[in-house]
Design a protein around this motif. Structure first.
Motif, mmCIF file in Angstrom:
data_model
loop_
_atom_site.group_PDB
_atom_site.id
_atom_site.type_symbol
_atom_site.label_atom_id
_atom_site.label_comp_id
_atom_site.label_asym_id
_atom_site.label_seq_id
_atom_site.Cartn_x
_atom_site.Cartn_y
_atom_site.Cartn_z
ATOM 1 N N SER A 124 0.840 -1.237 0.123
ATOM 2 C CA SER A 124 -0.114 -0.040 0.143
ATOM 3 C C SER A 124 0.881 1.356 -0.051
ATOM 4 N N ILE A 125 0.408 2.326 -0.333
ATOM 5 C CA ILE A 125 1.011 3.718 -0.479
ATOM 6 C C ILE A 125 0.536 4.860 0.202
ATOM 7 N N ILE A 126 0.776 5.428 0.922
ATOM 8 C CA ILE A 126 0.399 6.842 1.497
ATOM 9 C C ILE A 126 1.146 8.031 0.987
ATOM 10 N N LEU A 127 0.801 8.932 0.604
ATOM 11 C CA LEU A 127 1.394 10.083 -0.097
ATOM 12 C C LEU A 127 0.772 11.183 0.739
ATOM 13 N N LEU A 128 1.923 11.827 1.465
ATOM 14 C CA LEU A 128 1.565 12.777 2.241
ATOM 15 C C LEU A 128 2.054 14.175 1.860
ATOM 16 N N ASN A 129 1.129 15.203 1.749
ATOM 17 C CA ASN A 129 1.337 16.593 1.303
ATOM 18 C C ASN A 129 2.120 16.290 -0.508
ATOM 19 N N PRO A 130 1.713 15.330 -1.019
ATOM 20 C CA PRO A 130 2.468 15.268 -2.225
ATOM 21 C C PRO A 130 2.367 15.836 -3.512
ATOM 22 N N ILE A 131 3.482 16.108 -4.015
ATOM 23 C CA ILE A 131 3.773 16.586 -5.428
ATOM 24 C C ILE A 131 3.336 15.786 -6.439
ATOM 25 N N LEU A 132 2.170 15.635 -7.245
ATOM 26 C CA LEU A 132 2.052 14.512 -8.030
ATOM 27 C C LEU A 132 2.065 14.906 -9.601
ATOM 28 N N SER A 196 -0.653 24.655 0.257
ATOM 29 C CA SER A 196 -1.323 23.515 0.364
ATOM 30 C C SER A 196 -2.491 23.487 -0.323
ATOM 31 N N TYR A 197 -3.310 24.803 -0.083
ATOM 32 C CA TYR A 197 -4.739 24.680 -0.908
ATOM 33 C C TYR A 197 -4.745 24.756 -2.302
ATOM 34 N N SER A 198 -3.713 25.386 -2.959
ATOM 35 C CA SER A 198 -3.258 25.136 -4.329
ATOM 36 C C SER A 198 -3.243 23.541 -4.761
ATOM 37 N N GLN A 199 -2.471 22.968 -4.025
ATOM 38 C CA GLN A 199 -2.246 21.511 -4.314
ATOM 39 C C GLN A 199 -3.385 20.747 -4.007
ATOM 40 N N SER A 200 -4.227 20.961 -3.015
ATOM 41 C CA SER A 200 -5.242 20.223 -2.879
ATOM 42 C C SER A 200 -6.429 20.352 -4.162
ATOM 43 N N LYS A 201 -6.414 21.652 -4.625
ATOM 44 C CA LYS A 201 -7.422 21.930 -5.966
ATOM 45 C C LYS A 201 -6.865 21.169 -7.013
ATOM 46 N N LEU A 202 -5.436 20.993 -7.015
ATOM 47 C CA LEU A 202 -4.791 20.512 -8.260
ATOM 48 C C LEU A 202 -5.120 18.735 -7.884
ATOM 49 N N TYR A 203 -5.128 18.293 -6.760
ATOM 50 C CA TYR A 203 -5.466 16.753 -6.622
ATOM 51 C C TYR A 203 -6.986 16.660 -7.296
ATOM 52 N N GLN A 204 -7.830 17.377 -7.001
ATOM 53 C CA GLN A 204 -9.185 17.172 -7.740
ATOM 54 C C GLN A 204 -9.060 17.265 -9.235
ATOM 55 N N GLN A 205 -8.173 17.844 -9.738
ATOM 56 C CA GLN A 205 -8.093 17.792 -11.313
ATOM 57 C C GLN A 205 -7.407 16.375 -11.703
ATOM 58 N N ILE A 206 -6.447 16.028 -11.027
ATOM 59 C CA ILE A 206 -5.423 14.907 -11.336
ATOM 60 C C ILE A 206 -6.226 13.893 -11.249
ATOM 61 N N ILE A 207 -6.919 13.651 -9.970
ATOM 62 C CA ILE A 207 -7.579 12.195 -9.673
ATOM 63 C C ILE A 207 -8.895 12.088 -9.623
ATOM 64 N N SER A 208 -9.540 12.936 -10.716
ATOM 65 C CA SER A 208 -10.870 12.936 -10.862
ATOM 66 C C SER A 208 -11.418 11.686 -11.369
ATOM 67 N N THR A 209 -10.495 11.057 -12.035
ATOM 68 C CA THR A 209 -10.694 9.703 -12.642
ATOM 69 C C THR A 209 -10.575 8.559 -11.811
ATOM 70 N N SER A 210 -10.120 8.777 -10.852
ATOM 71 C CA SER A 210 -9.595 7.562 -9.698
ATOM 72 C C SER A 210 -10.827 7.504 -8.628
ATOM 73 N N GLU A 211 -10.596 6.446 -7.840
ATOM 74 C CA GLU A 211 -11.504 6.353 -6.749
ATOM 75 C C GLU A 211 -10.857 6.850 -5.339
ATOM 76 N N ILE A 212 -9.898 7.552 -5.482
ATOM 77 C CA ILE A 212 -9.268 8.064 -4.508
ATOM 78 C C ILE A 212 -9.918 9.263 -3.869
ATOM 79 N N ASN A 213 -9.992 9.288 -2.423
ATOM 80 C CA ASN A 213 -10.597 10.353 -1.910
ATOM 81 C C ASN A 213 -9.487 10.960 -0.865
ATOM 82 N N PRO A 214 -8.864 12.076 -1.199
ATOM 83 C CA PRO A 214 -7.893 12.790 -0.045
ATOM 84 C C PRO A 214 -8.475 12.899 1.046
ATOM 85 N N THR A 215 -7.726 12.674 2.180
ATOM 86 C CA THR A 215 -8.117 13.132 3.520
ATOM 87 C C THR A 215 -7.189 14.597 3.941
ATOM 88 N N PHE A 216 -7.975 15.378 4.237
ATOM 89 C CA PHE A 216 -7.555 16.729 4.456
ATOM 90 C C PHE A 216 -7.346 17.125 6.088
#
Length: 240
Positions: A124-132, A196-216
């Motif tokens: 398994s993988i945990i990505l903490l405050n990741p740059i994707l 971190s807020y800019s990154q969190s918006k970016l996650y929504q764009q990048i992972i919109s097709t996956s089933e991952i729901n980030p934990t904030f």
């Protein structure tokens, strides 16, 4: 023995040993401040990180990490060294050959590459405050001239190209980002500061097709990170 430091391809690596090992291993891939030298590493020098290391060791995890050429920004050489470290640890330590990965910030770039190359070896993988995405990270840093110039120098060194060629090199390297994998992935973002807020918006764009729901989580909840990490890793250890 609490930990062991050793050299591999000019880079220092460290293994943290639990008192009562359960046989599960965690590869930590650090962010841009991360380092490992002959005596210590960033995760033992930082109070919050050390607390997490101790929590993980108390649960029996064998933890290993590498300097990975410093600010590698996901370079091929860093990915290859991380793979070599994995094989070294599996050969020399008594742990299950399917490992967990905990990657922070820049370290996520290496983790995503390992996900492609080591599918059968990652539990398994945990990505903490990741740059994707390096491409998106460059765009964000353009607003901060000093940091942008510094980042360009680091990228040029990591990818062995002239600074003038960095952007085209990154654009050519980076295709679509796929977070679909053979293993479970969790993204955790600590919401501190505008970046971190800019990154969190970016996650929504990048992972919109996956089933991952980030934990904030809020900064004051950071001491709970260890428990969150342990709960996630532990939930994926039923099948050896």
């Amino acid at each position: 023995m609490e930990n062991r430091n050793f050299l591999m391809d000019t880079q220092w690596n460290i293994i943290h040993y639990p008192e009562k090992p359960t046989g599960f291993g965690i590869l930590i891939i650090g962010d841009e401040r991360h380092f490992v030298d002959e005596n210590k590493c960033f995760w033992t020098q930082n109070e919050g990180k050390l607390a997490m290391i101790n929590e993980l060791k108390e649960k029996g995890y064998t933890i290993f990490s590498s300097n990975l050429y410093g600010r590698n920004w996901g370079s091929e050489s860093a990915v290859e060294l991380a793979q070599r470290l994995y094989h070294h640890v599996i050969r020399n330590e008594i742990i299950n050959n399917k490992i967990h990965i905990l990657a922070e910030g820049m370290g996520a770039l290496v983790a995503l590459r390992l996900m492609e190359k080591m599918k059968e070896s990652i539990r398994s993988i945990i990505l903490l405050n990741p740059i994707l995405s390096l491409k998106h990270h460059l765009e964000l840093e353009k607003e901060h001239k000093f940091f942008y110039k510094k980042l360009m120098r680091e990228l040029a060194a990591a990818y062995h190209v002239d600074q003038k060629e960095v952007e085209s090199k990154i654009n050519n390297l980076e295709g679509p980002i796929h977070l679909e994998a053979n293993c479970p992935i969790k993204i955790i973002q600590v919401l501190s500061g505008g970046k971190s807020y800019s990154q969190s918006k970016l996650y929504q764009q990048i992972i919109s097709t996956s089933e991952i729901n980030p934990t904030f989580i809020l900064p004051e909840k950071k001491p709970q990170l260890g428990k969150i990490v342990i709960k996630f890793f532990n939930s994926h250890e039923n099948v050896l």
